[in-house]
Enzyme design. Sequence first.
Site, PDB file in Angstrom:
ATOM      1  N   SER A 127       0.315  -1.144  -0.040  1.00  0.00           N
ATOM      2  CA  SER A 127       0.110   0.118  -0.272  1.00  0.00           C
ATOM      3  C   SER A 127       0.891   0.822  -0.677  1.00  0.00           C
ATOM      4  O   SER A 127       1.722   1.857   0.342  1.00  0.00           O
ATOM      5  CB  SER A 127      -1.047   0.235   1.129  1.00  0.00           C
ATOM      6  OG  SER A 127      -1.168   1.267   2.055  1.00  0.00           O
ATOM      7  N   TYR A 152      -1.632  -0.379  10.858  1.00  0.00           N
ATOM      8  CA  TYR A 152      -1.991  -0.993   9.647  1.00  0.00           C
ATOM      9  C   TYR A 152      -0.466  -0.553   8.901  1.00  0.00           C
ATOM     10  O   TYR A 152       0.085  -1.779   8.047  1.00  0.00           O
ATOM     11  CB  TYR A 152      -2.875  -0.235   8.772  1.00  0.00           C
ATOM     12  CG  TYR A 152      -3.077  -0.460   7.066  1.00  0.00           C
ATOM     13  CD1 TYR A 152      -3.293   0.705   7.038  1.00  0.00           C
ATOM     14  CD2 TYR A 152      -3.656  -1.889   7.137  1.00  0.00           C
ATOM     15  CE1 TYR A 152      -2.716   0.074   4.871  1.00  0.00           C
ATOM     16  CE2 TYR A 152      -3.847  -2.351   5.542  1.00  0.00           C
ATOM     17  CZ  TYR A 152      -3.485  -1.169   4.373  1.00  0.00           C
ATOM     18  OH  TYR A 152      -3.365  -1.211   3.598  1.00  0.00           O
ATOM     19  N   LYS A 156       2.064  -2.848   6.825  1.00  0.00           N
ATOM     20  CA  LYS A 156       3.085  -3.578   5.358  1.00  0.00           C
ATOM     21  C   LYS A 156       4.446  -2.728   4.981  1.00  0.00           C
ATOM     22  O   LYS A 156       4.832  -2.907   4.442  1.00  0.00           O
ATOM     23  CB  LYS A 156       2.196  -1.875   4.794  1.00  0.00           C
ATOM     24  CG  LYS A 156       0.613  -2.578   4.540  1.00  0.00           C
ATOM     25  CD  LYS A 156       0.349  -3.744   3.658  1.00  0.00           C
ATOM     26  CE  LYS A 156      -1.322  -4.444   3.821  1.00  0.00           C
ATOM     27  NZ  LYS A 156      -1.913  -5.656   3.059  1.00  0.00           N
TER      28      LYS A 156
HETATM   29  C1  WQD Z   1      -9.470   7.915   2.293  1.00  0.00           C
HETATM   30  C2  WQD Z   1      -9.980   9.634   2.693  1.00  0.00           C
HETATM   31  C3  WQD Z   1     -10.230   9.932   5.041  1.00  0.00           C
HETATM   32  C4  WQD Z   1     -14.097   7.486   5.521  1.00  0.00           C
HETATM   33  C5  WQD Z   1      -6.802   2.816   3.705  1.00  0.00           C
HETATM   34  C6  WQD Z   1      -5.421   2.017   3.660  1.00  0.00           C
HETATM   35  C7  WQD Z   1      -4.571   1.471   2.084  1.00  0.00           C
HETATM   36  C8  WQD Z   1      -6.375   1.789   0.984  1.00  0.00           C
HETATM   37  C9  WQD Z   1      -7.491   1.960   1.518  1.00  0.00           C
HETATM   38  C10 WQD Z   1      -6.227  -1.022   1.349  1.00  0.00           C
HETATM   39  C11 WQD Z   1      -9.316   9.390   3.645  1.00  0.00           C
HETATM   40  C12 WQD Z   1     -11.671  10.460   3.935  1.00  0.00           C
HETATM   41  C13 WQD Z   1     -12.145   7.860   4.954  1.00  0.00           C
HETATM   42  C14 WQD Z   1     -14.729   8.588   5.756  1.00  0.00           C
HETATM   43  C15 WQD Z   1     -13.609  10.819   5.908  1.00  0.00           C
HETATM   44  N1  WQD Z   1      -6.535  -0.526   1.930  1.00  0.00           N
HETATM   45  N2  WQD Z   1     -12.527   9.707   5.079  1.00  0.00           N
HETATM   46  N3  WQD Z   1     -14.384   9.900   6.193  1.00  0.00           N
HETATM   47  O1  WQD Z   1      -6.762   5.527   4.840  1.00  0.00           O
HETATM   48  O2  WQD Z   1      -6.641   6.147   2.487  1.00  0.00           O
HETATM   49  O3  WQD Z   1      -6.415   4.440   2.923  1.00  0.00           O
HETATM   50  O4  WQD Z   1      -7.840   2.369   3.139  1.00  0.00           O
HETATM   51  O5  WQD Z   1      -5.926  -1.280  -0.295  1.00  0.00           O
HETATM   52  O6  WQD Z   1      -4.275   0.833   1.512  1.00  0.00           O
HETATM   53  O7  WQD Z   1      -4.338   3.346   3.802  1.00  0.00           O
HETATM   54  O8  WQD Z   1      -8.632   5.507   2.815  1.00  0.00           O
HETATM   55  O9  WQD Z   1     -11.353   5.028   2.526  1.00  0.00           O
HETATM   56  O10 WQD Z   1     -10.172   4.853   4.416  1.00  0.00           O
HETATM   57  O11 WQD Z   1     -10.023   6.991   3.711  1.00  0.00           O
HETATM   58  O12 WQD Z   1     -13.784  11.576   5.519  1.00  0.00           O
HETATM   59  O13 WQD Z   1     -15.578   8.212   6.698  1.00  0.00           O
HETATM   60  O14 WQD Z   1     -11.140  10.091   2.725  1.00  0.00           O
HETATM   61  O15 WQD Z   1      -9.930  10.874   5.713  1.00  0.00           O
HETATM   62  O16 WQD Z   1      -8.748  10.867   4.163  1.00  0.00           O
HETATM   63  P1  WQD Z   1      -6.787   5.794   3.056  1.00  0.00           P
HETATM   64  P2  WQD Z   1      -9.863   5.335   3.068  1.00  0.00           P
END
Ligand code: WQD
Length: 344
Positions: A127, A152, A156
């Site tokens: 990731s 997490y 990785k």
């Molecule tokens: C994206 C953006 C949140 C939820 C992680 C892992 C990555 C991959 C995907 C596996 C961020 C914002 C989120 C919500 C929000 N995992 N958000 N409200 O954390 O970037 O990545 O998941 O493949 O390896 O690191 O993904 O979708 O959780 O968040 O505002 O209810 O959306 O703050 O900026 P993330 P995410």
Amino acid sequence: MKKKILVTGGTGYIGSHTVVELQNAGYEVVIIDNLSNSNIEVLDGIEKISGIRPVFAQLDLNDKEGVRNVLKENPGIKGIIHFAASKAVGESVHKPLLYYRNNLVTLVNLLDLMPEFHIDGIVFSSSCTVYGQPDILPVTEDAPIKPALSPYGNTKQINEEIIRDCIHADLPFKSIILRYFNPIGAHPSAEIGELPNGVPQNLVPFVTQTAMGIRKELSVFGDDYDTPDGSCIRDYINVVDLAKAHVIAIDRMLENKSDEKLEIFNLGTGRGVSVLELIHAFEKGTGVKVPYKIVDRREGDIEKVWANPVHANTVLGWTAKETVEDTLVTAWNWQLKLRERGIQ
Ligand code: WQD
């Protein structure tokens, strides 16, 4: 029929889409999954799309003897694609030991068994989180690995080091590490898609469930970041585009197209999109409003990251094709299908 591949986490979101693309490419697939964040019905969706039901074993990869038995019962596996892991940044901050146990020992078990069963290579699902907050954007594979901001992300990083040390110790297998950015969307057939158990941790399933009325409103985790609209920026990549990269990687490894025993690739579009931009793109593409409110930042989140995908584009010959806008429509069509089936 091409060679036989073990896909761990194969009933999961990215795993299931990759199983379909492997089958489309002529591979025979064996899945190991403990169903902790997926459902057995995913096998029906895979079969509806490809016409082939993969071999399935419900098993936790921490059960090394169980994995050994699956490998004995399915002789001739030549490669592994390892997806099975816990993957929520926010959750990992609160449950670190769950993440260290589930994400580290499982990889060690697989690597330990590979020589015993003459498995030639492993594609590892990594990731962009390993980069932390890059100093330079877009981020390339040789960017420094910075201290992880979440357990997490740390798992990785440690996984990659474990693989690197095995290759350095001349263990008899190759590896390709794929660093995903943010996978989103669903198969165009809407037969498979992202279906996390419980309250979604990731943005897009929360958006589609809010649009469907399952969730009251979306919480946007902060709009005070140093970005044009204040919300975090990510590189959102279509899950089918991502799945296709895995087939290319497996081909590359098992057909010895490279002299390298370890290769690393960023899999992203090269385009950064903010949370608020994504919400507006969803509303534009689907015509459905997404009620949201701005709340505090989520611990563990980085501010902005997007890929420089040139290495994968040139060396793998792979490029992400689908736009975020079109991909969000596939996510919505999947949510509509779930409602049609009474699943959500
Ligand atoms: C994206 C953006 C949140 C939820 C992680 C892992 C990555 C991959 C995907 C596996 C961020 C914002 C989120 C919500 C929000 N995992 N958000 N409200 O954390 O970037 O990545 O998941 O493949 O390896 O690191 O993904 O979708 O959780 O968040 O505002 O209810 O959306 O703050 O900026 P993330 P995410």
